[in-house]
Design a protein around this motif. Structure first.
Motif, PDB file in Angstrom:
ATOM      1  N   LEU A 148       0.828  -1.207   0.000  1.00  0.00           N
ATOM      2  CA  LEU A 148       0.000   0.000   0.000  1.00  0.00           C
ATOM      3  C   LEU A 148       0.861   1.255   0.000  1.00  0.00           C
ATOM      4  CD1 LEU A 148      -2.700   1.531   0.369  1.00  0.00           C
ATOM      5  CD2 LEU A 148      -2.480   1.135   2.825  1.00  0.00           C
ATOM      6  N   LEU A 149       1.888   1.272   0.847  1.00  0.00           N
ATOM      7  CA  LEU A 149       2.718   2.460   1.000  1.00  0.00           C
ATOM      8  C   LEU A 149       3.481   2.783  -0.281  1.00  0.00           C
ATOM      9  CD1 LEU A 149       3.510   4.558   3.148  1.00  0.00           C
ATOM     10  CD2 LEU A 149       5.453   3.111   3.717  1.00  0.00           C
ATOM     11  N   TYR A 150       4.054   1.763  -0.914  1.00  0.00           N
ATOM     12  CA  TYR A 150       4.829   2.008  -2.133  1.00  0.00           C
ATOM     13  C   TYR A 150       3.922   2.279  -3.331  1.00  0.00           C
ATOM     14  CZ  TYR A 150       9.333   1.110  -0.001  1.00  0.00           C
ATOM     15  OH  TYR A 150      10.472   1.221   0.774  1.00  0.00           O
ATOM     16  N   SER A 151       2.675   1.815  -3.286  1.00  0.00           N
ATOM     17  CA  SER A 151       1.699   2.204  -4.309  1.00  0.00           C
ATOM     18  C   SER A 151       1.385   3.688  -4.192  1.00  0.00           C
ATOM     19  CB  SER A 151       0.420   1.382  -4.164  1.00  0.00           C
ATOM     20  OG  SER A 151       0.671   0.007  -4.330  1.00  0.00           O
ATOM     21  N   ILE A 152       1.203   4.155  -2.955  1.00  0.00           N
ATOM     22  CA  ILE A 152       0.978   5.581  -2.716  1.00  0.00           C
ATOM     23  C   ILE A 152       2.188   6.387  -3.153  1.00  0.00           C
ATOM     24  CG2 ILE A 152       0.671   7.327  -0.899  1.00  0.00           C
ATOM     25  CD1 ILE A 152      -1.007   5.249   0.610  1.00  0.00           C
ATOM     26  N   LEU A 153       3.398   5.855  -2.865  1.00  0.00           N
ATOM     27  CA  LEU A 153       4.633   6.534  -3.258  1.00  0.00           C
ATOM     28  C   LEU A 153       4.687   6.743  -4.771  1.00  0.00           C
ATOM     29  CD1 LEU A 153       8.191   5.859  -1.910  1.00  0.00           C
ATOM     30  CD2 LEU A 153       7.827   5.898  -4.365  1.00  0.00           C
ATOM     31  N   PHE A 154       4.336   5.707  -5.519  1.00  0.00           N
ATOM     32  CA  PHE A 154       4.403   5.822  -6.979  1.00  0.00           C
ATOM     33  C   PHE A 154       3.344   6.781  -7.512  1.00  0.00           C
ATOM     34  CE2 PHE A 154       3.185   4.516 -11.261  1.00  0.00           C
ATOM     35  CZ  PHE A 154       4.405   4.614 -11.910  1.00  0.00           C
ATOM     36  N   VAL A 155       2.103   6.600  -7.086  1.00  0.00           N
ATOM     37  CA  VAL A 155       1.001   7.402  -7.632  1.00  0.00           C
ATOM     38  C   VAL A 155       1.130   8.865  -7.248  1.00  0.00           C
ATOM     39  CG1 VAL A 155      -1.504   7.751  -7.589  1.00  0.00           C
ATOM     40  CG2 VAL A 155      -0.577   5.441  -7.706  1.00  0.00           C
ATOM     41  N   SER A 156       1.481   9.146  -5.990  1.00  0.00           N
ATOM     42  CA  SER A 156       1.520  10.532  -5.510  1.00  0.00           C
ATOM     43  C   SER A 156       2.697  11.328  -6.053  1.00  0.00           C
ATOM     44  CB  SER A 156       1.543  10.557  -3.976  1.00  0.00           C
ATOM     45  OG  SER A 156       2.693   9.893  -3.486  1.00  0.00           O
ATOM     46  N   THR A 157       3.730  10.650  -6.586  1.00  0.00           N
ATOM     47  CA  THR A 157       4.915  11.360  -7.078  1.00  0.00           C
ATOM     48  C   THR A 157       5.138  11.178  -8.582  1.00  0.00           C
ATOM     49  OG1 THR A 157       6.395   9.489  -6.591  1.00  0.00           O
ATOM     50  CG2 THR A 157       6.055  11.118  -4.844  1.00  0.00           C
ATOM     51  N   THR A 158       4.151  10.627  -9.289  1.00  0.00           N
ATOM     52  CA  THR A 158       4.321  10.356 -10.718  1.00  0.00           C
ATOM     53  C   THR A 158       3.219  11.030 -11.518  1.00  0.00           C
ATOM     54  OG1 THR A 158       5.280   8.191 -10.179  1.00  0.00           O
ATOM     55  CG2 THR A 158       4.612   8.567 -12.459  1.00  0.00           C
ATOM     56  N   ASP A 159       3.611  11.957 -12.390  1.00  0.00           N
ATOM     57  CA  ASP A 159       2.666  12.604 -13.293  1.00  0.00           C
ATOM     58  C   ASP A 159       2.157  11.562 -14.290  1.00  0.00           C
ATOM     59  OD1 ASP A 159       1.673  13.968 -15.688  1.00  0.00           O
ATOM     60  OD2 ASP A 159       2.384  15.800 -14.726  1.00  0.00           O
TER      61      ASP A 159
END
Length: 266
Positions: free
Chosen positions: A123-134
């Motif tokens: 969950l955390l690394y999914s948030i990391l990718f989505v929240s920092t990737t245009d």
């Protein structure tokens, strides 16, 4: 705020190549899947949180807003894993709780916490990718670096862009019903019935938008030429290499912990 939301900021994580970031995260999550101790996913979860807050400049309150809706599910999975653990296979079980045939041991607690931390890492690394990737940069990176077919790439991007619009359309229909004096009851059953009323206009609106996009792409000759030009190009930079080295160190940490645990277990 949406459940998974992109935050437009100027940070180190935002400047990392999206395809490289995705591949590294997927490899890391694959490695965490084979972690049999709770310490490895816990360490990676802490590192992921530090990346989000320091390298990604994502406010900690927004991170918890995205995590909290799934906290009950994570707790339920952890408890279920503890209960489902096969205590009969243990040689010298350390019993912590025994009620009839229901037994909880130290090993079952460790197993349940490990499973919970694994899912928390996902969950955390999914948030990391989505929240920092245009999303646009992500699709361009898939096309330029991973050679994705442009038709599939831009079609996926168009569909992704429509998702927030559906929420807006839903609110517009809901407000239109209110203006016309339609009374709507509260509760779960009322919401399900309301959703049935809204499905048809939402689908009609989505089809109309898809037709407009298709006509616009066709009129501009999309896909007619082999060579394409792009408004902006996404490339592999020095910062991407540094980020790759950082993840390489994390993989070595995982491997060392994994071998240490395996040797002790044997």
């Amino acid at each position: 705020m949406q459940f998974f939301e992109y935050f437009e900021k100027d940070s180190i994580l935002h400047r990392i190549n999206p395809s490289l970031k995705l591949i590294l995260i997927m490899v890391l999550m694959f490695a965490v899947t084979f972690a049999y101790d709770p310490y490895t996913p816990l360490v990676f979860a802490v590192i992921g949180m530090l990346q989000l807050t320091i390298l990604g400049k994502i406010p900690i309150k927004n991170i918890f807003k995205m995590i909290l809706p799934l906290s009950l599910l994570l707790l339920a999975i952890t408890i279920t894993s503890i209960i489902a653990f096969n205590t009969a296979a243990e040689t010298n079980p350390v019993i912590l709780l025994s009620i009839g045939s229901f037994i909880i041991t130290k090993a079952s607690i460790i197993f349940g916490i490990t499973i919970g931390l694994r899912i928390f890492c996902f969950l955390l690394y999914s948030i990391l990718f989505v929240s920092t990737t245009d999303p646009t940069d992500f699709i361009l990176s898939l096309i330029l670096q991973l050679k994705l077919n442009p038709k599939i790439g831009f079609g996926t991007l168009a569909g992704y862009r429509f998702v927030p619009l559906l929420g807006t359309e839903y609110q517009n229909i809901h407000q239109a019903h209110k203006i016309r004096g339609l009374k709507e009851n509260k509760g779960l059953i009322a919401k399900i019935r309301r959703l049935k009323k809204y499905v048809v206009p939402l689908m009609v609106g989505a089809v109309r938008k898809a037709q407009r996009v298709a006509i616009a792409m066709e009129s501009k000759g999309f896909g007619s030429y082999r060579e394409r030009t792009y408004l902006r190009e996404v490339k592999i930079k020095k910062s991407d290499i540094i980020y790759f080295i950082f993840y390489h160190k994390m993989f070595k940490l995982f491997l060392a912990n994994y071998l240490h645990f395996t040797n002790n277990f044997n």
